[in-house]
Design an enzyme around this catalytic site. Structure first.
Site, mmCIF file in Angstrom:
data_model
loop_
_atom_site.group_PDB
_atom_site.id
_atom_site.type_symbol
_atom_site.label_atom_id
_atom_site.label_comp_id
_atom_site.label_asym_id
_atom_site.label_seq_id
_atom_site.Cartn_x
_atom_site.Cartn_y
_atom_site.Cartn_z
ATOM 1 C CB SER A 136 -21.746 20.162 9.867
ATOM 2 O OG SER A 136 -20.464 19.753 9.658
ATOM 3 C CE1 TYR A 150 -20.595 11.469 7.925
ATOM 4 C CE2 TYR A 150 -19.376 12.076 10.057
ATOM 5 C CZ TYR A 150 -20.498 11.871 9.144
ATOM 6 O OH TYR A 150 -21.692 12.216 9.829
#
Lengths: 240, 99
Positions: A136, A150
């Site tokens: 992540s 995003y």
């Protein structure tokens, strides 16, 4: 299996987005410590190692993932570790974000990780052991302008991973998420340097991440001793 | 070419494999009428997932191509193909990729 040192000897790790950046770094780390790597990426391989197998896969395309696993099964019947690293980033104000770029971020960053994880889990259940690590981003916590989708796609990795952690726990598979802060990669180079510098300066630990910062947490998640660690997200640099 | 007997055998073997992992007093009767899903099924949800994946793998291996049992077609069936052994067998045989 030894608990000392990186936990990759005798393991097969599937790394997505393995051609460059963090994915390549992770693949080379696993290889350097006795593991075998199957790399999924859209382009040609950039890693030359006898224990590395490259498969051209676009994780954003479920059919491509299926074909990739069919090819993977030609060289190994086991996958012990998955690192869902493949990602695309288009940083743009929401009102002018091209829809195709928006869809690509969801398809690659989130759906791709889902498809790869679920296919790998089918192999992991045979051995009753597995480690899935989703890569992540600090964008989840920092919520920077331009990164709406995003950041959302990366935040989704945590939620997805936490649910999969419950589903896969009976199979001996853990699922965790590693939130990477700014680190020198091609993806980061797309962003204005001065803006990234300003973000980094605002972190509790105001420096760029080093490769070992990433690999340290990866090793922890993948270790034999981390069998009781699942559904966790660790952010580097003090981001939360 | 997979016929009815071959597909049913794949489904039954998946169930027997599941049974093998259970304690003796927790095993269920495996046969063409074995319920896979529903209130009176002997399988819990993870068991059913395991059976589906096993059947998918075995059918794919036998067919020489990837066969997915849980795509949109399965979800849109009037009667769930995962109700019992007979329904799953019939559904597998109905897949056009196995024709």
């Amino acid at each position: 299996m030894s608990d000392v040192g990186p936990p990759y000897a005798g393991r097969v790790a599937l790394v997505t987005g393995s051609r460059r950046g963090i994915g390549r770094m992770i693949a080379e780390h696993v290889l350097a410590h006795g593991g075998r790597v199957v790399g999924f990426a859209r382009g040609e391989s950039t890693i030359d190692h006898p224990d590395h197998t490259h498969v051209q896969v676009d994780v954003a395309d479920p059919a491509s993932v299926q074909r990739g696993f069919a090819e993977l099964k030609q060289v190994t019947d086991a996958v012990h570790i998955v690192v869902n690293n493949a990602a695309v980033l288009t940083s743009q104000y929401s009102m002018i974000m091209p829809p195709a770029a928006a869809a690509a971020m969801v398809d690659t960053n989130l759906l791709g990780a889902f498809m790869v994880s679920r296919e790998a889990a089918k192999l992991m259940r045979r051995s009753g052991w597995g480690r899935i690590v989703n890569i992540s981003s600090m964008a989840v916590g920092l919520e920077p302008i331009g990164d709406s989708l995003y950041a959302a796609s990366k935040a989704g990795l945590t939620t997805m991973g936490n649910v999969m952690a419950k589903e896969l726990a009976p199979l001996g598979v853990t699922v965790n998420t590693l939130g990477v802060s700014a680190i020198a990669t091609d993806m980061l180079a797309q962003l204005p340097q001065d803006k990234v510098d300003a973000v980094v300066a605002g972190l509790p630990l105001p420096r760029y991440a080093e490769p070992d910062d990433v690999l340290n947490v990866l090793d922890f998640f993948c270790s034999e001793r981390s069998s009781y660690v699942t559904a966790q997200t660790v952010y580097l640099g003090g981001v939360h | 070419m997979l016929d009815h007997a071959a597909v049913q055998d794949i489904v039954l073997r998946a169930l027997e494999s599941l049974n093998d992992e259970r304690a003796a007093d927790d095993r269920f009767v495996v046969g063409p009428q074995t319920r896979l899903f529903g209130a009176d099924a002997a399988l819990d949800s993870l068991d059913l997932v395991s059976v589906i994946v096993d059947v998918e793998e075995a059918v794919s291996a036998a067919a020489g191509r990837t066969v997915m049992l849980t795509d949109d077609r399965a979800m849109s069936q009037e009667v769930s193909p995962f109700t019992d052994v007979a329904a799953l067998t019939a559904y597998v045989l109905s897949l056009p990729e196995l024709a």
